[in-house]
Design an enzyme around this catalytic site. Structure first.
Site: not given
Length: 308
Positions: A157, A176, A235-236, A260, A265, A284
């Site tokens: 991504i 990263d 992402a999360r 998002d 959730e 999401h």
């Protein structure tokens, strides 16, 4: 015919397409009734009746898998990329074959990341709300050219996002620890998180959730960010401490956020984020395109059929 439970919302949204192809593979699909996830208790009750499980973001815990193997469960596939909700050690101990479907949605999620960044920069969400109420707002936006973008996650991504950013005349810092070098992107700098946050106009999360990066954006790292900067998360949810983010938005230190994904959730009705005009809120749904869902679902079905 093997019975397989499906609990993944994007796949459920196009469920009718997959019934016949699945039957040709010897699979009878059963759709779960869910908006986002089933509870652990619901899964413990349902799963023993099925030979296979195509998992969404549900709590795929040891207790759930134990209940499954006490019944008919023989295999599982985690639909999509993220696997933070799955207890793989339990699957190994219980000898349940399980696989995910990686590298399916890099482009789709990156598209939404760019859309959310542009929405924050040009206040398109604020303008839309104002016009719908009878107004005619004209807020001054921010030009993207010349800005500095931090991208947290340099996997599929993240690389797709950065490829799209290459046309915007920006500087990018990629965070990263699992990826070396700039992956062929000359305009990308590398740094360990949170170094350089004070330079970023936008910070975009595209990484997996692990036990090491829970709440990596918190009170301290938010304070280190550039005043007036923006946060995007495709992402999360638990990567971000939402309480700390709300406080940073209220103070104006963070100018806006586009999310998002969330810590809980669907987003609870009492969440302060719902009332913040500075925010763009999602459901999401970044990976959910017709093409992407078909791609991931047929991969999941082939993997399931191969095991069963």
């Amino acid at each position: 015919m093997h019975k397989v439970l499906v609990t993944c919302p994007p796949m459920l949204g196009q469920f009718h397409k997959f019934i016949k192809p699945a039957k040709k593979m010897g699979i009878e699909l059963t759709p779960a009734k869910t908006m986002q996830t089933l509870t652990e208790e619901e899964l413990i009750e349902l799963l023993p009746d099925f030979d296979g499980w195509i998992i969404g973001d549900d709590p795929a815990t040891r207790q759930v898998f134990e209940a499954g193997v006490e019944g008919k469960l023989k295999a599982a596939v985690k639909w999509g990329i993220g696997v933070d909700n799955v207890d793989f050690d339990a699957c190994k101990d219980l000898r349940i074959p399980i696989i995910n479907t990686p590298n399916m949605f890099g482009g789709e999620v990156a598209d939404v990341g760019i859309a959310l960044m542009l929405g924050l920069a040009r206040h398109t969400h604020y303008i839309d709300r104002g016009v719908r109420k009878g107004g005619w707002p004209k807020p001054a936006g921010m030009s993207i050219s010349g800005k500095h973008i931090g991208v947290v996650g340099f996997g599929d991504i993240g690389r797709n996002l950065i490829k799209r950013l290459s046309g915007f005349d920006v500087t990018v810092t990629a965070y990263d620890p699992g990826v070396r070098g700039n992956q062929g992107f000359d305009f990308v700098k590398r740094a360990p998180f949170p170094d350089g946050l004070n330079e970023c106009d936008f910070l975009i999360f595209t990484c997996a959730l692990t036990k090491h990066n829970y709440h990596m954006l918190n009170k301290a790292t938010l304070a280190a960010m550039k005043p007036g900067s923006h946060v995007v998360n495709v992402a999360r949810g638990p990567l971000i401490d939402e309480i700390a983010l709300v406080q940073a938005l209220k103070s104006g230190h963070i100018a806006g956020a586009a999310l998002d994904v969330f810590e809980i959730e669907p987003l609870p009705m009492e969440s302060e984020l719902r009332g913040m005009a500075e925010c763009i809120l999602g459901s999401h749904n970044s990976s959910n395109t017709v093409e992407g869902v078909e791609r991931a679902t047929f991969k999941a079905l082939k993997e399931m059929a191969g095991v069963l």
